[in-house]
Design a protein around this motif. Structure first.
Motif, short mmCIF file in Angstrom:
data_model
loop_
_atom_site.label_atom_id
_atom_site.label_comp_id
_atom_site.label_asym_id
_atom_site.label_seq_id
_atom_site.Cartn_x
_atom_site.Cartn_y
_atom_site.Cartn_z
N LYS A 27 33.04 28.38 56.10
CA LYS A 27 33.32 27.09 56.72
C LYS A 27 32.03 26.49 57.27
O LYS A 27 31.20 27.20 57.84
CB LYS A 27 34.34 27.25 57.85
CG LYS A 27 35.68 27.82 57.38
CD LYS A 27 36.70 27.89 58.51
CE LYS A 27 38.01 28.48 58.02
NZ LYS A 27 39.04 28.50 59.08
N GLU A 30 32.81 25.51 61.30
CA GLU A 30 33.53 26.50 62.09
C GLU A 30 33.11 27.91 61.71
O GLU A 30 32.26 28.11 60.85
CB GLU A 30 35.04 26.33 61.88
CG GLU A 30 35.57 24.95 62.22
CD GLU A 30 37.03 24.82 61.86
OE1 GLU A 30 37.82 25.66 62.29
OE2 GLU A 30 37.38 23.87 61.12
N CYS A 31 33.74 28.87 62.34
CA CYS A 31 33.50 30.27 62.04
C CYS A 31 34.35 30.68 60.84
O CYS A 31 35.56 30.47 60.82
CB CYS A 31 33.88 31.12 63.26
SG CYS A 31 33.65 32.89 63.05
N THR A 33 36.17 33.18 57.88
CA THR A 33 37.10 34.29 57.99
C THR A 33 37.12 35.08 56.69
O THR A 33 36.62 34.62 55.66
CB THR A 33 38.52 33.82 58.30
OG1 THR A 33 38.99 33.00 57.20
CG2 THR A 33 38.57 33.00 59.58
N ALA A 64 30.53 39.57 58.39
CA ALA A 64 31.75 39.31 59.14
C ALA A 64 32.15 40.55 59.93
O ALA A 64 31.86 41.68 59.53
CB ALA A 64 32.88 38.89 58.20
N ARG A 67 38.06 42.09 62.91
CA ARG A 67 38.65 41.71 64.20
C ARG A 67 39.96 40.98 63.96
O ARG A 67 40.08 40.25 62.99
CB ARG A 67 37.67 40.82 64.98
CG ARG A 67 38.16 40.47 66.38
CD ARG A 67 37.24 39.45 67.05
NE ARG A 67 36.01 40.04 67.56
CZ ARG A 67 35.30 39.50 68.55
NH1 ARG A 67 35.70 38.38 69.11
NH2 ARG A 67 34.18 40.07 68.95
N ASN A 84 41.28 42.05 58.29
CA ASN A 84 40.94 40.66 58.54
C ASN A 84 39.78 40.58 59.52
O ASN A 84 39.50 41.55 60.24
CB ASN A 84 42.14 39.90 59.13
CG ASN A 84 43.28 39.77 58.15
OD1 ASN A 84 43.28 38.91 57.29
ND2 ASN A 84 44.28 40.65 58.25
N PHE A 86 36.29 37.80 61.13
CA PHE A 86 35.60 36.52 61.29
C PHE A 86 34.10 36.71 61.05
O PHE A 86 33.55 37.78 61.31
CB PHE A 86 35.81 35.97 62.70
CG PHE A 86 37.26 35.79 63.08
CD1 PHE A 86 37.88 34.58 62.89
CD2 PHE A 86 37.99 36.85 63.61
CE1 PHE A 86 39.22 34.41 63.22
CE2 PHE A 86 39.32 36.69 63.94
CZ PHE A 86 39.94 35.47 63.75
N VAL A 90 31.71 34.45 65.47
CA VAL A 90 32.83 34.77 66.35
C VAL A 90 32.33 35.30 67.70
O VAL A 90 33.00 35.14 68.73
CB VAL A 90 33.77 35.80 65.68
CG1 VAL A 90 33.13 37.18 65.60
CG2 VAL A 90 35.11 35.89 66.42
#
Length: 348
Positions: A27, A30-31, A33, A64, A67, A84, A86, A90
Motif C-alpha cells: 500500500k 498505508e501499512c 499486510t 512484514a 501480528r 497474517n 503487517f 506497523v
C-alpha cells in the motif's frame, strides 16, 4: 520462492519453501499486510511465531511482522498454518505523537519531526527526504503516529515505508514518490491498462460519494457569538454539501491570531480531502503482459486506465498492489485510484 524468517532484531532464523499461498498486499499511503498459508510442520511452527519478521524471495526492501489473527487447522481436507501480519510501518502504530505541539512546514519534515519526538523504536533510523514541498500546518496531542502519517501521505500524495538492512541490523524510515507514466506525458515510458492491451482482466469500478462534502464550517475557540469560525470550500444548489467541524481541541493560546486561523483552515481542508468523491479500479493483471511489474510500473506510479465498455479513460495512481503467489505462479492485483473512505478523522 523462498520466504525468509527473522527475529525482531533482524537475526535470521531460517526459511520456508513449502508454502501453498502468499498474498503480499503493498500500500502506498498505508501499512501493507500479508497472509501466508503453509503446511503444519515442526519447523514452520518454530519459525512462524508472532513478532517474527518475514521477507519474500530476494526482495529485502520490504518486510512484514507476524501480528494479528493466526491459526492452525487440521482436518481430512486441510493441514495448514495461516499467518497474517503487517509491513514494518506497523511499529509506528505502537507510538503516540506525545504532548501537544505545533508544526508548520513540509509534510516530510513533519514525519521526521514526529519520529524524533516519539518513544524510540529499536533499530529505527531516519532516511533522506524526497524533496517534496507540500506544506502543512497543524497542532496535535497524543495522536497515533501511523494514522497521522497515513493522513499526511495522502495530503502530499507521497508514500512511506520502513526498509530493513539485515546486515547492519537497522530499519530506515523512507518517503518516496511514484512516477508519472500516463499517456499524456512524454518524459517517462507510458503505461496503459486496457482491454486492448490485454492487461485489465476482471475489472471492478468502485465509486463512493457517501461521505462527500464541499463546504466545512470550522468552529474554534469561544462560545456563542464570540466563537471563532472559518469557512473552507463552497458550492451552491444541489451541489452544496456542507458540514460543521468542531476544532476546539486546537489550543489558541499556543499560536498567534494568524497562525490560529491558518490552523483552523488547514483542519477544514484536511477534512474535505478526507471526504471527497472516492473512485478506483481494481483489476487482475499478469505481471509480465505488455508491461512488466516492478520494471515498467510499480506501487505509487500514475498510469492511464481505459475501459472502453464503460466509456472511461482516467489517469490514476496505483495506490495498492497485491502480489498473489499460488501453485508456483504469480499475478498482481493493482488498485488504481483512491481506496474507499476510512473512519479515521483528524479531529478525534
Amino acid at each position: 520462492m523462498e520466504i525468509h524468517v527473522y527475529d525482531r532484531n533482524l537475526r535470521r532464523l531460517g526459511h520456508i519453501e513449502n508454502h501453498t499461498s502468499l498474498q503480499w498486499h503493498r500500500k502506498y499511503y498505508e501499512c501493507g499486510t500479508f497472509e501466508l498459508h503453509c503446511p503444519v510442520t515442526a519447523e514452520n511452527l518454530r519459525l512462524l511465531q508472532p513478532g517474527n519478521i518475514i521477507t519474500k524471495g530476494d526482495n529485502k526492501q520490504e518486510a512484514a511482522v507476524i501480528r494479528g489473527d493466526q491459526a492452525e487447522e487440521e482436518s481430512t481436507l486441510v493441514n495448514e498454518i495461516t499467518r497474517n501480519g503487517f509491513f514494518l510501518p506497523v511499529y509506528l502504530g505502537d507510538r503516540l505523537t506525545g504532548p501537544q505541539f505545533n508544526f508548520n512546514g513540509t509534510v516530510e519534515a513533519a514525519m521526521h519531526y514526529m519520529i524524533g519526538r516519539m518513544e524510540q523504536i529499536p533499530l529505527l533510523q531516519i532516511g533522506a527526504m524526497t524533496g517534496d514541498t507540500t506544506k502543512v500546518q497543524f497542532q496535535a496531542t497524543y495522536k497515533n503516529v501511523l494514522e497521522y502519517f497515513t493522513k499526511l501521505a495522502k495530503f502530499a500524495e507521497i508514500g512511506f515505508r520502513i526498509v530493513p538492512d539485515f546486515k547492519k541490523k537497522t530499519m530506515t524510515f523512507e518517503t518516496y514518490k511514484g512516477v508519472d507514466r500516463t499517456q499524456a506525458q512524454g518524459e517517462n515510458p507510458r503505461v496503459i491498462f486496457s482491454e486492448s492491451y490485454d492487461n485489465l482482466n476482471q475489472a471492478k469500478h468502485n465509486y463512493s460519494d457517501a461521505t462527500y462534502k464541499t463546504k466545512v464550517i470550522v468552529g474554534g475557540a469561544g462560545d456563542g457569538l464570540a466563537r471563532i469560525f472559518v469557512t473552507v470550500g463552497g458550492g451552491s444548489g444541489f451541489d452544496l454539501r456542507e458540514v460543521f467541524l468542531d476544532a476546539k481541541d486546537i489550543n489558541k493560546e499556543a499560536l498567534t491570531d494568524a497562525e490560529y486561523l491558518e490552523a483552523l483552515k488547514t483542519r477544514g481542508q484536511e477534512f474535505l480531502n478526507e471526504n471527497k468523491i472516492f473512485e478506483n479500479f481494481e483489476a487482475e493483471a499478469e505481471a509480465d503482459v505488455n508491461f512488466t511489474y516492478g520494471k515498467d510500473y510499480d506501487l505509487g506510479d500514475v498510469v492511464t486506465v481505459k475501459k472502453k465498455k464503460w466509456n472511461t479513460a482516467q489517469n490514476l495512481r496505483i495506490t495498492e498492489l497485491c502480489e498473489v503467489y499460488e501453485y508456483g505462479g504469480m499475478y498482481v492485483v493493482p488498485t488504481f485510484g483512491d481506496a474507499l473512505p476510512t473512519t479515521i478523522k483528524w479531529d478525534e
